[in-house]
Scaffold this motif. Sequence first.
Motif, PDB file in Angstrom:
ATOM      1  N   UNK A 357      37.546  50.682  46.775  1.00  0.00           N
ATOM      2  CA  UNK A 357      37.550  52.171  46.933  1.00  0.00           C
ATOM      3  C   UNK A 357      38.318  52.788  48.123  1.00  0.00           C
ATOM      4  N   UNK A 358      37.990  52.176  49.239  1.00  0.00           N
ATOM      5  CA  UNK A 358      38.473  52.690  50.267  1.00  0.00           C
ATOM      6  C   UNK A 358      39.835  52.641  50.508  1.00  0.00           C
ATOM      7  N   UNK A 359      40.406  51.913  50.004  1.00  0.00           N
ATOM      8  CA  UNK A 359      41.998  51.703  49.915  1.00  0.00           C
ATOM      9  C   UNK A 359      42.906  52.949  49.870  1.00  0.00           C
ATOM     10  N   UNK A 360      42.439  53.838  48.956  1.00  0.00           N
ATOM     11  CA  UNK A 360      43.250  55.302  48.762  1.00  0.00           C
ATOM     12  C   UNK A 360      43.065  55.839  50.096  1.00  0.00           C
ATOM     13  N   UNK A 361      42.028  55.815  50.808  1.00  0.00           N
ATOM     14  CA  UNK A 361      41.974  56.448  52.305  1.00  0.00           C
ATOM     15  C   UNK A 361      42.993  55.867  53.191  1.00  0.00           C
ATOM     16  N   UNK A 362      43.213  54.784  53.060  1.00  0.00           N
ATOM     17  CA  UNK A 362      43.925  53.971  54.265  1.00  0.00           C
ATOM     18  C   UNK A 362      45.316  53.497  54.035  1.00  0.00           C
ATOM     19  N   UNK A 363      45.591  53.422  52.724  1.00  0.00           N
ATOM     20  CA  UNK A 363      47.043  52.792  52.367  1.00  0.00           C
ATOM     21  C   UNK A 363      48.022  53.482  52.810  1.00  0.00           C
ATOM     22  N   UNK A 364      48.010  54.632  53.117  1.00  0.00           N
ATOM     23  CA  UNK A 364      49.349  55.506  53.626  1.00  0.00           C
ATOM     24  C   UNK A 364      49.335  54.918  55.079  1.00  0.00           C
ATOM     25  N   UNK A 365      48.665  54.351  55.818  1.00  0.00           N
ATOM     26  CA  UNK A 365      48.733  53.914  57.207  1.00  0.00           C
ATOM     27  C   UNK A 365      49.806  53.084  57.469  1.00  0.00           C
ATOM     28  N   UNK A 366      50.374  52.299  56.456  1.00  0.00           N
ATOM     29  CA  UNK A 366      51.076  51.159  56.538  1.00  0.00           C
ATOM     30  C   UNK A 366      51.636  50.713  55.165  1.00  0.00           C
ATOM     31  N   UNK A 367      53.151  50.414  55.289  1.00  0.00           N
ATOM     32  CA  UNK A 367      53.603  50.073  53.896  1.00  0.00           C
ATOM     33  C   UNK A 367      53.302  48.386  53.863  1.00  0.00           C
ATOM     34  N   UNK A 368      53.834  47.827  52.953  1.00  0.00           N
ATOM     35  CA  UNK A 368      53.652  46.416  52.901  1.00  0.00           C
ATOM     36  C   UNK A 368      52.404  45.945  51.832  1.00  0.00           C
ATOM     37  N   UNK A 369      52.238  44.726  51.849  1.00  0.00           N
ATOM     38  CA  UNK A 369      50.775  44.386  51.223  1.00  0.00           C
ATOM     39  C   UNK A 369      49.693  44.693  51.730  1.00  0.00           C
ATOM     40  N   UNK A 370      48.732  45.087  51.171  1.00  0.00           N
ATOM     41  CA  UNK A 370      47.132  45.271  51.132  1.00  0.00           C
ATOM     42  C   UNK A 370      46.258  44.136  50.697  1.00  0.00           C
ATOM     43  N   UNK A 371      45.676  43.715  51.284  1.00  0.00           N
ATOM     44  CA  UNK A 371      44.723  42.610  50.784  1.00  0.00           C
ATOM     45  C   UNK A 371      43.147  42.995  50.972  1.00  0.00           C
ATOM     46  N   UNK A 372      42.383  43.007  50.153  1.00  0.00           N
ATOM     47  CA  UNK A 372      40.906  43.389  50.185  1.00  0.00           C
ATOM     48  C   UNK A 372      40.243  42.016  50.364  1.00  0.00           C
ATOM     49  N   UNK A 373      39.293  41.766  51.334  1.00  0.00           N
ATOM     50  CA  UNK A 373      38.491  40.674  51.452  1.00  0.00           C
ATOM     51  C   UNK A 373      37.340  40.964  50.280  1.00  0.00           C
ATOM     52  N   UNK A 374      37.394  39.856  49.543  1.00  0.00           N
ATOM     53  CA  UNK A 374      36.335  39.884  48.453  1.00  0.00           C
ATOM     54  C   UNK A 374      34.970  38.906  48.985  1.00  0.00           C
ATOM     55  N   UNK A 375      34.350  39.709  49.399  1.00  0.00           N
ATOM     56  CA  UNK A 375      32.963  39.209  50.254  1.00  0.00           C
ATOM     57  C   UNK A 375      31.920  38.237  49.454  1.00  0.00           C
ATOM     58  N   UNK A 376      31.678  38.638  48.214  1.00  0.00           N
ATOM     59  CA  UNK A 376      30.617  38.313  47.402  1.00  0.00           C
ATOM     60  C   UNK A 376      31.093  38.088  46.168  1.00  0.00           C
ATOM     61  N   UNK A 377      30.202  37.189  45.434  1.00  0.00           N
ATOM     62  CA  UNK A 377      30.636  36.952  44.058  1.00  0.00           C
ATOM     63  C   UNK A 377      29.897  37.935  43.195  1.00  0.00           C
ATOM     64  N   UNK A 378      30.397  38.532  42.179  1.00  0.00           N
ATOM     65  CA  UNK A 378      29.358  39.581  41.398  1.00  0.00           C
ATOM     66  C   UNK A 378      28.225  38.770  40.748  1.00  0.00           C
ATOM     67  N   UNK A 379      28.120  37.630  40.453  1.00  0.00           N
ATOM     68  CA  UNK A 379      26.956  37.211  39.900  1.00  0.00           C
ATOM     69  C   UNK A 379      25.850  37.324  40.806  1.00  0.00           C
ATOM     70  N   UNK A 380      25.991  37.789  42.470  1.00  0.00           N
ATOM     71  CA  UNK A 380      24.908  37.946  43.139  1.00  0.00           C
ATOM     72  C   UNK A 380      24.013  39.231  42.816  1.00  0.00           C
TER      73      UNK A 380
END
Length: 423
Positions: A357-380
């Motif tokens: 969700x935060x990506x939209x606010x920050x993506x314009x800061x840099x070109x290239x690949x954006x990676x989101x750290x997936x910190x936990x499994x949804x089953x938790x």
Amino acid sequence: MRYASTRGGAALASLSEALAAGLAPDGGLYMPERLPALAGDPGEGRLASVATILLAPFFDGDALAGELGAILDEAFDFPVPLVAMGEIGVLELFHGPTAAFKDFGARFLAASLMRARRRATRQLHVLVATSGDTGGAVAAAFHRRPGARVSVLYPKGMVSPTQERQLTSWDGDVAAYAVHGTFDDCQRMVKAALCNAALRAQADLSSANSINIGRLLPQMTYFAAAAFAVSRVEGGRANFVIPSGNLGHATACVFAREMGAPIGEIALAHNANRTMPDYLESGVWRPRPTVRTIASAMDVGDPSNTERLRFLYPDVATARSKLAACSVDDDAIRRAVREAWEEHGRQLCPHTAAGVAALGQVRSRAPGRWIVAATAHPAKFPEIIAPLIGREPEPHPALAALGPARRPREIAATPAALVEAIG
Ligand SMILES: *Cc1c(COP(=O)(O)O)cnc(C)c1O
């Protein structure tokens, strides 16, 4: 390599000493004396092998130096896939035994500390405050290790039912305490207990919170490895969005960039606990009371690791140029969970969804690949995810094997109540 306190009032420590102490004697947090420059791309391969190259300088001169490879083979024995979700990358950090990225730090710390203490005669008492995931990871990492005992503090009613089972279902030397307060209260209680003379007389105390440098070093490695992997294939730098609470994870990513890994932007995605975004905006550091959100592992109003970030980037102008920080509310998190499912068939935990969700606010800061750290499994977090995607999340093997919850002991949110409970 030696380790120095952020407050400058403690002697330099060896790695083994810093791991054992958790907090520096002057109340500061240990930092590597300098961040070594990487010799270059550490190459492809298993994360355990790549991490051995990346972490070697941090072990230089320490008694554990010869055991780094064995420590990482033991701690990093699960996969870390970087998968595509539309145009972004998702770095899945939840394939360990407790289904959150905390497994890297907890398992590395346990493997290192128990080796460093091979000849110790006193008991090790590990104290840990948790917003949900750290406690389970630390309990699993230290459970049944001879000579070790774990006390976990968590804010009563503020962790998910699955997390509560991960905290309380242990027998033997892992005890869970449900604190009548917030995560920030739990963390203050642990910091006070580490300095308590009566407790120190009984056992060797250490903290497994991300105030311990042993949590941060292993977390650096997958950010660096993923950035080199992207750079090898696509050229350029990888940008990361890191769902953040206590800011240990983001600080580790900053370490990796300072060492020369091809990392561009680092964006801190907070939930409604906006202490860090407000600091970057206003220049005034003002910790706030914790706000409850559906991304509860990030419900931190007074993040400890800002002490390390502000040590590295002392003035706010530098911090602003090096870091982006934003805050997303629960509605935005819910929307991101739904959209990831509907548009990409991917299930996200609420924390990972905060990053997306935060990506939209920050993506314009840099070109290239954006990676989101997936910190936990949804089953938790089935109580949150299932109503949003209309089905139960995919199971995680480790969670299916969990024992039933036990009744935790409840304690008041004061250092004295903790000392009385564990003393
Ligand atoms: C701990 C945690 C975070 C926040 O990490 P910090 O290092 O505290 O900033 C984010 N997501 C999940 C699932 C966590 O368990």
